[in-house]
Enzyme design. Structure first.
Site, mmCIF file in Angstrom:
data_model
loop_
_atom_site.group_PDB
_atom_site.id
_atom_site.type_symbol
_atom_site.label_atom_id
_atom_site.label_comp_id
_atom_site.label_asym_id
_atom_site.label_seq_id
_atom_site.Cartn_x
_atom_site.Cartn_y
_atom_site.Cartn_z
ATOM 1 N N GLU A 147 0.848 -1.200 0.000
ATOM 2 C CA GLU A 147 0.000 0.000 0.000
ATOM 3 C C GLU A 147 0.876 1.240 0.000
ATOM 4 O O GLU A 147 2.108 1.139 0.101
ATOM 5 C CB GLU A 147 -0.940 -0.022 1.209
ATOM 6 C CG GLU A 147 -1.987 -1.134 1.119
ATOM 7 C CD GLU A 147 -2.900 -1.194 2.321
ATOM 8 O OE1 GLU A 147 -3.516 -0.172 2.646
ATOM 9 O OE2 GLU A 147 -3.006 -2.261 2.941
ATOM 10 N N ARG A 183 -0.559 8.799 1.922
ATOM 11 C CA ARG A 183 -1.942 9.245 1.774
ATOM 12 C C ARG A 183 -2.153 10.752 1.802
ATOM 13 O O ARG A 183 -2.981 11.280 1.078
ATOM 14 C CB ARG A 183 -2.740 8.670 2.949
ATOM 15 C CG ARG A 183 -3.578 7.555 2.521
ATOM 16 C CD ARG A 183 -4.234 6.944 3.701
ATOM 17 N NE ARG A 183 -4.169 5.520 3.472
ATOM 18 C CZ ARG A 183 -4.608 4.615 4.302
ATOM 19 N NH1 ARG A 183 -5.124 4.973 5.445
ATOM 20 N NH2 ARG A 183 -4.527 3.351 3.997
ATOM 21 N N HIS A 228 -11.062 9.685 7.116
ATOM 22 C CA HIS A 228 -10.858 8.238 7.253
ATOM 23 C C HIS A 228 -10.342 7.828 8.622
ATOM 24 O O HIS A 228 -10.798 6.832 9.178
ATOM 25 C CB HIS A 228 -9.862 7.813 6.177
ATOM 26 C CG HIS A 228 -9.539 6.354 6.163
ATOM 27 N ND1 HIS A 228 -10.498 5.388 5.949
ATOM 28 C CD2 HIS A 228 -8.349 5.693 6.318
ATOM 29 C CE1 HIS A 228 -9.916 4.185 5.983
ATOM 30 N NE2 HIS A 228 -8.628 4.344 6.225
ATOM 31 N N HIS A 283 -8.701 9.708 3.399
ATOM 32 C CA HIS A 283 -8.308 8.626 2.486
ATOM 33 C C HIS A 283 -8.568 9.116 1.068
ATOM 34 O O HIS A 283 -9.625 9.684 0.788
ATOM 35 C CB HIS A 283 -9.134 7.372 2.786
ATOM 36 C CG HIS A 283 -8.574 6.133 2.139
ATOM 37 N ND1 HIS A 283 -8.608 5.931 0.778
ATOM 38 C CD2 HIS A 283 -7.959 5.046 2.667
ATOM 39 C CE1 HIS A 283 -8.033 4.769 0.502
ATOM 40 N NE2 HIS A 283 -7.628 4.218 1.638
ATOM 41 N N ARG A 333 -0.735 8.605 9.226
ATOM 42 C CA ARG A 333 -0.550 7.169 9.472
ATOM 43 C C ARG A 333 -0.198 6.417 8.192
ATOM 44 O O ARG A 333 -0.825 6.610 7.150
ATOM 45 C CB ARG A 333 -1.847 6.581 10.063
ATOM 46 C CG ARG A 333 -1.815 5.071 10.161
ATOM 47 C CD ARG A 333 -3.013 4.530 10.865
ATOM 48 N NE ARG A 333 -4.249 4.708 10.145
ATOM 49 C CZ ARG A 333 -4.654 3.976 9.117
ATOM 50 N NH1 ARG A 333 -3.866 3.005 8.637
ATOM 51 N NH2 ARG A 333 -5.812 4.200 8.549
HETATM 52 C C1 SIN Z 1 -7.248 0.738 2.796
HETATM 53 O O1 SIN Z 1 -7.497 -0.445 2.608
HETATM 54 O O2 SIN Z 1 -6.938 1.520 1.901
HETATM 55 C C2 SIN Z 1 -7.354 1.278 4.194
HETATM 56 C C3 SIN Z 1 -6.376 0.648 5.062
HETATM 57 C C4 SIN Z 1 -5.918 1.618 6.105
HETATM 58 O O3 SIN Z 1 -6.626 2.547 6.444
HETATM 59 O O4 SIN Z 1 -4.779 1.473 6.543
#
Ligand code: SIN
Length: 532
Positions: free
Chosen positions: A116, A284, A345, A238, A380
């Protein structure tokens, strides 16, 4: 109404609440767990991405995970706390495997590791695209079977009971909480320890990826009891929430970008490379701000996540749930770019706490999103939230049992809740009106991009609303809606005041009047005396 007695009262049924309940009960403590909806409704249960943890030591290391966390967090993290959580990750994964959690595996039978934003290695342990649901499922089985745990669903916490509030002792400590039952009665739960594990505050904002239970209740309750907050201006937006009139609050997991998804404008042009060398997989805060900038520039309603270069079979296997949700909304992600926008988020700040959940008030503990431990800093890193919740629960349970053994003493009986002077409410419209107004001005004035003027405007509006709600609260019979509104109002004020205090831009807090960062990162604390 009589008093109810227990060893530990836990408020919240997400990953932290259930996990700590189980650990405390397994150590012999009696637990009452209250949750304002059913045990199945929590932000944790809707988590898609996974748990970030170093698993494959041939391609990854603790040092790399620590570095990625601190880089994403813009150096506001506490390095020793980051080390603690990262190094405890593998044990947490094993704990959940032993509980029966079915994590996804690769073709060799090893854990399948996702990637991610902001991660420099594959380290996201997941269960398809429903990791939170699977973690909660495995926990719930054990929790429901345990005779030491009683669960009260549709019960809402009102406020904590402390010895100092009722002058029951010269040493302040928490000895329970008032709880609203589904029939409108207020129960007095007397307990040696209380754990607040109520999650975040997405509902403070008009658009959020969170389920509607996230009204920051625990932050407001803990703050009213005397616990300061840290870095509450750091609200994470997010970047990719589905933009569709009928499907609101649907998170399009960052894991899609981890597998090759690319953000594009409506003309199909990639834009993230102009903003960061990691492109669509940048941290993010950077991606959300870039999308906000692109939308303001073009006047468009959304940007698009293009997954069409990936094979349909792969998308259906890796993201079975999201594939179906998108299809239901008329989008086949293997052929159509997915329309997305940013939304609130995650709360990176919270009540001041140690990594094992201790607050400044004896008897009061916090765990998960509500706690500010120093792990996340100013932004985060993806999937570090489930890491924090799973690791923390074990240590919080130990801390609770130690307190319980050392301090076990006769608790003085607190007074029952009194409603002698209140009447039934006459105008429910006040609750709805104020609620909508707060969520809208928080979105417009205290969102992804802030300014001094916008923050001052938000504060002025909020102070007016606060007086109205306070009068309403003390004069009329309370309800769940009114409690949530009271909490949202306080949390919104804490966020605004924290944002005003930070005279720089860092991570998730971007103020056009203070665009650069100071050389040294410092925390923003808000103390109850500053507001209450
Ligand atoms: C996501 O799946 O994009 C969210 C996971 C997260 O908030 O760390």
């Amino acid at each position: 109404m009589n008093r109810i007695y227990t060893d530990t009262l836990i408020v919240g049924s997400g990953l932290s609440g259930l996990s700590t309940a189980l650990s405390v009960a397994e150590k012999g403590g009696q637990v009452i767990l209250v949750t304002k909806e059913s045990i199945d409704t929590s932000n944790s249960a809707s988590a898609q991405g996974g748990i970030a943890s170093v698993v494959d030591f041939s391609t990854d290391s603790f040092e790399k995970h620590i570095k990625d966390t601190i880089t994403a967090g813009c150096y506001l993290n506490k390095p020793e706390v980051v080390k603690f959580f990262v190094e405890n990750g593998p044990e947490s994964i094993n704990h959940f495997k032993n509980l029966g959690c079915r994590f996804s595996k690769n073709g060799y039978g090893h854990l399948d590791l996702g990637k991610e934003g902001g991660h420099t290695a594959r380290r996201v342990v997941h269960a398809g695209d429903m990791t939170g649901y699977e973690l909660i499922r495995s926990l719930k089985q054990a929790v429901l079977k345990h005779p030491g745990i009683s669960i009260l669903e549709h019960h809402t916490a009102v406020d904590l009971i402390s010895t100092s509030k009722f002058m029951l002792s010269d040493k302040n400590r928490i000895i329970g909480a008032y709880i609203l039952d589904p029939h409108g009665n207020i129960l007095t739960v007397v307990s040696q320890t209380v754990l607040l594990a109520t999650g975040g505050c997405g509902k403070v904002y008009l658009y959020t990826s969170n389920p509607l239970v996230t009204s920051g209740d625990g932050v407001a309750i803990g703050f009213r009891a005397g616990v300061p907050t840290v870095n509450m201006e750091m609200i994470q937006f997010h970047p990719t929430i589905l933009y569709h009139e009928k499907a609101t609050s649907v998170l399009i997991s960052e894991a899609l970008r981890g597998e090759g998804g690319v953000l594009v404008t409506k003309n199909g042009a990639e834009f993230m490379e102009q903003y960061h060398h990691q492109g669509s997989l940048a941290p993010r805060d950077i991606v959300a701000r870039a999308i906000d900038h692109e939308l303001k520039k073009s006047g468009d309603d959304c940007v698009f996540l293009d997954m069409t270069k990936l094979k349909k079979e792969f998308l259906q296997t890796r993201f079975p749930n999201l594939y179906k949700i998108c299809l239901k909304a008329g989008i086949d992600m293997s052929t159509d770019p997915i329309p997305v926008v940013p939304a609130a988020h995650y709360m990176c700040g919270g009540l001041k706490s140690t990594p094992s959940g201790k607050t400044v008030i004896p008897g009061l503990f916090v765990s998960g999103e509500i706690a500010h431990t120093g792990l996340h800093g100013a932004n985060r890193l993806a999937s570090n939230s489930l890491l924090e919740a799973t690791v923390m629960s074990k240590y919080v349970a130990k801390e609770i049992m130690t307190y319980f053994k050392e301090k076990k003493e006769q608790i003085p009986d607190p007074p029952l809740w009194s409603e002698d002077t209140v009447t039934n409410r006459d105008e429910n419209v006040i609750v709805k009106q104020n609620w909508d107004e707060i969520r809208r001005f928080m979105w417009n004035y205290v969102g992804i991009v802030r300014s001094n003027k916008r923050l001052d405007r938000a504060l002025a509006r909020l102070e007016l609303i606060r007086h109205e709600i306070s009068e309403y609260y003390w004069n009329f019979k309370i309800s769940k809606d009114l409690l949530e509104l009271r909490n949202i109002t306080l949390v919104a004020e804490i966020i605004i005041k924290s944002a005003i205090k930070r005279k720089e831009s860092r991570g998730l807090h971007f103020n056009i009047d203070h665009p650069s960062s100071f050389d040294t990162a410092t925390d923003t604390e808000i103390f109850p005396e500053e507001i209450l």
